[in-house]
Design a protein around this motif. Structure first.
Motif, mmCIF file in Angstrom:
data_model
loop_
_atom_site.group_PDB
_atom_site.id
_atom_site.type_symbol
_atom_site.label_atom_id
_atom_site.label_comp_id
_atom_site.label_asym_id
_atom_site.label_seq_id
_atom_site.Cartn_x
_atom_site.Cartn_y
_atom_site.Cartn_z
ATOM 1 N N GLU A 215 -27.584 -2.016 65.984
ATOM 2 C CA GLU A 215 -26.435 -1.309 66.540
ATOM 3 C C GLU A 215 -26.852 -0.518 67.769
ATOM 4 N N THR A 219 -21.980 -0.725 69.056
ATOM 5 C CA THR A 219 -21.793 -2.170 69.240
ATOM 6 C C THR A 219 -22.880 -2.935 68.496
ATOM 7 N N ASP A 220 -22.478 -3.918 67.714
ATOM 8 C CA ASP A 220 -23.444 -4.769 67.021
ATOM 9 C C ASP A 220 -24.034 -5.776 68.002
#
Length: 401
Positions: A215, A219-220
């Motif tokens: 992460e 946001t991944d």
């Protein structure tokens, strides 16, 4: 350094030996002892130049800056600090660009894997500032290349290294194209294969299904599993003859992490590259004291990886750049012979057979209209000879300057 793996590094410059020792050292007292034992012999300008060439100056900065160490030129320590800070800022900016590109691709339904860059720094070193990177390397499915290109162009990236698609073999002969952002100068390499013209490799969806996720600011970001990462990083380092120690430092960090060695060994055997990982582990164990487990030893103990490890010592010792080839014709020939030796017998046969088939380089050397492209087949041997003569002349000019 570990000498069990029969690598003769006695002719390495003293500056390079100290660099290797400082990469591996764990305490300030050990670092101080190393500097005192070799300090009078060290040309500190050469030492600093090596930290830059091998892209390990973040690690060396951390080793030398936590506590004052006697015997070090103050100017060099200050310059390392400047380099470290500049890299930390660059990696932070690159991280933001990675987040932006990842979100844009995800919004278009395009699966993407980060191969190196900030994701690798975070996964292996736990900090963006502890590894250098000049660009983003992103892997997408081969069928999604055009869509991913459109996403990058919408974000302001312009293609700066294009693969000719006139000849239909481009997807397996090449593995990426390059893009640069007009305003920020950020570079992105868009990959559709892990390695170009390097034999079989796992499919994109195999890699995707084994992915790990990090992460970044909510946001991944997806990257290769540790086992696939070892597969990729060793192939990449081997192809470049390990001329930068940063790549070996990555292998050292990865080998010390939790790996499923049974799964990795099965993967390597399937794609006939156990010798590449064996070479990487031998170099890492000999130069960086990477702990060797029983599973690792089984990959390192045969003749071929040991021979391959010895072959690359000249490129590490001579501080050459192999992008794309060394400036010396002698080293260039050694490098080409080395690259051929990396291939399995089957890969060598395929490689030689492909030499007789027109490729994208032919279309760039002699552009022909579509109606005349059949001429590439009879002209291919002559175009190949022409390129070799040009390359040799260019190398001779560089040496003469």
């Amino acid at each position: 350094m570990n000498i069990d793996w029969d690598l003769d590094v006695q002719d390495f410059p003293v500056e390079l030996k100290l660099l290797l020792e400082l990469i591996d050292v764990e305490t300030d007292a050990e670092a101080q002892a190393m500097i005192e034992s070799s300090g009078r012999q060290i040309n500190w300008q050469n030492f600093y130049s090596l930290t830059r060439h091998h892209r390990v100056y973040p690690t060396i900065h951390e080793r030398l800056s936590h506590h004052p160490l006697s015997g070090l030129p103050k100017g060099m320590v200050q310059q390392l600090s400047v380099d470290y800070s500049r890299n930390a800022l660059m990696m932070l900016q690159l991280s933001g660009k990675m987040k932006q590109v990842s979100e844009a691709l995800d919004n278009k339904g395009i699966y993407a894997l980060q191969l190196k860059g900030p994701a690798l720094a975070e996964a292996l070193y736990g900090s963006l500032s502890r590894r250098t990177s000049k660009d983003l390397d992103i892997l997408v499915h081969p069928d999604h290349i055009e869509q991913a290109e459109e996403v990058l162009e919408q974000l302001g990236y312009t293609k700066t290294q294009e693969v000719s698609r006139i000849v239909s073999d481009w997807k397996w002969r090449q593995n990426h194209e390059s893009f640069t952002h007009a305003d920020t100068g950020t570079e992105v390499e868009l990959h559709w294969r892990l390695n170009g013209d390097a034999g079989a490799e796992p499919s994109f969806y195999e890699l995707w299904n084994r992915r790990q996720t990090l992460e970044f600011a909510g946001t991944d970001v997806h990257m290769l599993s540790n086992e696939d990462l070892m597969f990729y990083l060793t192939a990449h380092g081997a192809r470049h003859a390990w001329f930068r120690l940063r790549w070996l430092a990555d292998i050292d960090r990865l080998a010390r992490m939790e790996l499923d060695w049974d799964k990795l060994t099965a993967l390597l055997r399937r794609y006939k590259c156990t010798h590449l990982v064996g070479q990487a582990l031998i170099l890492s164990a000999a130069m960086l004291n990477t702990p060797v487990s029983r599973e690792m030893a089984s990959l390192m103990s045969t003749d071929r990886p040991q021979d391959l490890a010895r072959r690359v010592l000249i490129f590490i010792r001579e501080k050459v750049s192999l992008c794309p080839e060394p400036e010396s014709e002698i080293l260039a020939q050694i490098y080409r012979n080395y690259l051929f030796s990396l291939r399995t017998p089957g890969q060598k046969a395929i490689f030689l057979a492909r030499k007789m088939v027109p490729d994208t380089w032919d279309t760039q050397t002699l552009p022909l209209p579509k109606s005349l492209r059949f001429l590439y087949y009879p002209l291919h041997p002559f175009l190949l000879l022409h390129r070799r003569i040009q390359r040799r002349s260019a190398l001779e000019r560089e040496v003469g300057q």
